[in-house]
Design a protein around this motif. Structure first.
Motif, PDB file in Angstrom:
ATOM      1  N   ILE A 192       0.826  -1.213   0.000  1.00 38.23           N
ATOM      2  CA  ILE A 192       0.000   0.000   0.000  1.00 38.23           C
ATOM      3  C   ILE A 192       0.860   1.265   0.000  1.00 38.23           C
ATOM      4  O   ILE A 192       0.509   2.265  -0.631  1.00 38.23           O
ATOM      5  CB  ILE A 192      -0.992  -0.004   1.180  1.00 38.23           C
ATOM      6  CG1 ILE A 192      -2.054   1.089   0.965  1.00 38.23           C
ATOM      7  CG2 ILE A 192      -0.274   0.170   2.517  1.00 38.23           C
ATOM      8  CD1 ILE A 192      -3.235   1.002   1.895  1.00 38.23           C
ATOM      9  N   TYR A 193       2.010   1.204   0.654  1.00 39.22           N
ATOM     10  CA  TYR A 193       2.890   2.376   0.622  1.00 39.22           C
ATOM     11  C   TYR A 193       3.563   2.526  -0.743  1.00 39.22           C
ATOM     12  O   TYR A 193       3.751   3.644  -1.233  1.00 39.22           O
ATOM     13  CB  TYR A 193       3.940   2.286   1.730  1.00 39.22           C
ATOM     14  CG  TYR A 193       3.397   2.660   3.092  1.00 39.22           C
ATOM     15  CD1 TYR A 193       2.716   3.868   3.288  1.00 39.22           C
ATOM     16  CD2 TYR A 193       3.559   1.819   4.189  1.00 39.22           C
ATOM     17  CE1 TYR A 193       2.211   4.217   4.538  1.00 39.22           C
ATOM     18  CE2 TYR A 193       3.058   2.160   5.441  1.00 39.22           C
ATOM     19  CZ  TYR A 193       2.392   3.361   5.609  1.00 39.22           C
ATOM     20  OH  TYR A 193       1.883   3.701   6.838  1.00 39.22           O
ATOM     21  N   LYS A 194       3.916   1.411  -1.350  1.00 35.62           N
ATOM     22  CA  LYS A 194       4.526   1.486  -2.685  1.00 35.62           C
ATOM     23  C   LYS A 194       3.541   2.033  -3.722  1.00 35.62           C
ATOM     24  O   LYS A 194       3.946   2.646  -4.724  1.00 35.62           O
ATOM     25  CB  LYS A 194       5.019   0.113  -3.116  1.00 35.62           C
ATOM     26  CG  LYS A 194       6.293  -0.328  -2.425  1.00 35.62           C
ATOM     27  CD  LYS A 194       6.747  -1.683  -2.922  1.00 35.62           C
ATOM     28  CE  LYS A 194       8.116  -2.060  -2.369  1.00 35.62           C
ATOM     29  NZ  LYS A 194       8.131  -2.197  -0.910  1.00 35.62           N
ATOM     30  N   ASN A 195       2.265   1.811  -3.493  1.00 39.07           N
ATOM     31  CA  ASN A 195       1.233   2.240  -4.450  1.00 39.07           C
ATOM     32  C   ASN A 195       0.410   3.415  -3.918  1.00 39.07           C
ATOM     33  O   ASN A 195      -0.709   3.657  -4.395  1.00 39.07           O
ATOM     34  CB  ASN A 195       0.308   1.065  -4.778  1.00 39.07           C
ATOM     35  CG  ASN A 195       1.025  -0.046  -5.516  1.00 39.07           C
ATOM     36  OD1 ASN A 195       1.179  -0.010  -6.740  1.00 39.07           O
ATOM     37  ND2 ASN A 195       1.471  -1.065  -4.777  1.00 39.07           N
ATOM     38  N   GLN A 196       0.953   4.129  -2.969  1.00 33.36           N
ATOM     39  CA  GLN A 196       0.233   5.237  -2.349  1.00 33.36           C
ATOM     40  C   GLN A 196      -0.076   6.331  -3.364  1.00 33.36           C
ATOM     41  O   GLN A 196       0.778   6.731  -4.162  1.00 33.36           O
ATOM     42  CB  GLN A 196       1.068   5.815  -1.206  1.00 33.36           C
ATOM     43  CG  GLN A 196       0.357   6.883  -0.378  1.00 33.36           C
ATOM     44  CD  GLN A 196       1.289   7.517   0.663  1.00 33.36           C
ATOM     45  OE1 GLN A 196       2.113   8.348   0.313  1.00 33.36           O
ATOM     46  NE2 GLN A 196       1.159   7.096   1.922  1.00 33.36           N
ATOM     47  N   GLY A 197      -1.325   6.818  -3.330  1.00 30.06           N
ATOM     48  CA  GLY A 197      -1.727   7.936  -4.176  1.00 30.06           C
ATOM     49  C   GLY A 197      -1.465   9.260  -3.491  1.00 30.06           C
ATOM     50  O   GLY A 197      -0.819   9.327  -2.433  1.00 30.06           O
ATOM     51  N   LEU A 198      -1.986  10.317  -4.084  1.00 28.91           N
ATOM     52  CA  LEU A 198      -1.805  11.650  -3.513  1.00 28.91           C
ATOM     53  C   LEU A 198      -2.626  11.803  -2.234  1.00 28.91           C
ATOM     54  O   LEU A 198      -3.752  11.306  -2.142  1.00 28.91           O
ATOM     55  CB  LEU A 198      -2.217  12.715  -4.525  1.00 28.91           C
ATOM     56  CG  LEU A 198      -1.372  12.796  -5.800  1.00 28.91           C
ATOM     57  CD1 LEU A 198      -1.956  13.837  -6.750  1.00 28.91           C
ATOM     58  CD2 LEU A 198       0.083  13.125  -5.473  1.00 28.91           C
TER      59      LEU A 198
END
Length: 286
Positions: A192-198
């Motif tokens: 989830i951190y690697k794919n975190q959005g704005l």
């Protein structure tokens, strides 16, 4: 022959001799047999002695005043030094006041490493927080390599989701994964951190989180996961974690505790400091 006086001198000196004579001398100076003016030796000696005593008293008074002033200045200096030292010590230990570790409810939290290790680190985080992403990318891998993989510590994650409604949704997803497989939580944590959005966008939707788990978190029931996210099955667990954060005095993320002692915010990303603190705790627990 005696001293010769004029009638006026006799009258005036007689008046002083009758009881009105001032101690500093007669109205007219005394004259000896040759008519020369003389002074009383006794009075001169007495006056000289009084002046010496007065000067000695004044000198003692001056020295005493200087001593008092010097003492006060010294005391003020010492107080200032103590306050300065305490200030530096306070800065160094600011936020490091311990809390009762029971509030962390360790048994109910995801843990990487050894839950029975003598050193326990708690991270309060929000999956939408950019600083938490930075911590996961820069600090967590070093902790994992030096202390978690060799089971010297237990590293715990506690939700403090507050950046928006989808922060809570992401927290619920993490709890749902943990309920199915505690070890799988850390794969979700990384993903989830690697794919975190704005931070300003509501990107942590049930569909996004379910798809993310399908891709990076194998071995769990992904249909059940999506259903649990949509139904907010574990919202109470997320709110319970929020309550822990409040009890611990957490006001920002990421916030770390080492064996119940809060790490100052400015030291969260100082790995040398964290490593030293961990090693100190390990040595203390031997």
């Amino acid at each position: 022959m005696g001293t010769r006086w004029t009638p006026i001198e006799k009258a005036i000196n007689q008046r002083y001799d009758d009881g009105d004579e001032m101690r500093i001398g007669r109205a007219f100076p005394m004259k000896n047999r040759n008519g020369r003016v003389t002074m009383s030796k006794k009075k001169s000696h007495k006056n000289s002695k009084e002046r010496v005593l007065q000067k000695q008293a004044e000198e003692r008074s001056r020295r005493m005043k200087n001593l008092i002033v010097g003492t006060l200045i010294g005391l003020l200096f010492i107080v200032g030094i103590v306050a300065l030292v305490q200030s530096f010590s306070g800065d160094r230990n600011a936020g490091e006041q311990g809390v009762d570790e029971e509030i962390f409810d360790y048994d109910q939290q995801p843990v990487a490493g050894d839950p029975d290790a003598p050193v326990k680190i708690v991270e309060f985080g929000d999956f939408k927080c950019p600083s938490c992403k930075k911590f996961e990318e820069e600090i967590y891998p070093q902790l994992k390599k030096d202390f978690i993989d060799n089971e010297k510590i237990g590293f715990y994650f506690v939700n403090n989701q507050f950046l928006g409604p989808d922060s809570i949704t992401a927290g619920i997803a993490g709890e749902a994964v943990y309920e199915q497989d505690p070890d799988a939580f850390w794969k979700f944590y990384d993903s989830i951190y690697k794919n975190q959005g704005l931070e300003s966008e509501a990107w942590a939707t049930p569909d996004f989180l379910a798809d993310l788990a399908k891709k990076d978190v194998p071995g769990i029931d992904h249909k059940k996961l999506k259903k649990d996210i949509e139904n907010e099955t574990y919202s109470e667990e997320v709110q319970a974690d929020k309550g822990i954060a409040e009890k611990a005095g957490v006001t920002s993320v990421p916030t770390l505790f080492i064996n119940g002692k809060k790490v100052p915010g400015e030291k969260t990303f100082d790995y040398d400091y964290l490593k030293q603190r961990i090693e100190e705790e390990l040595n203390r627990k031997k």
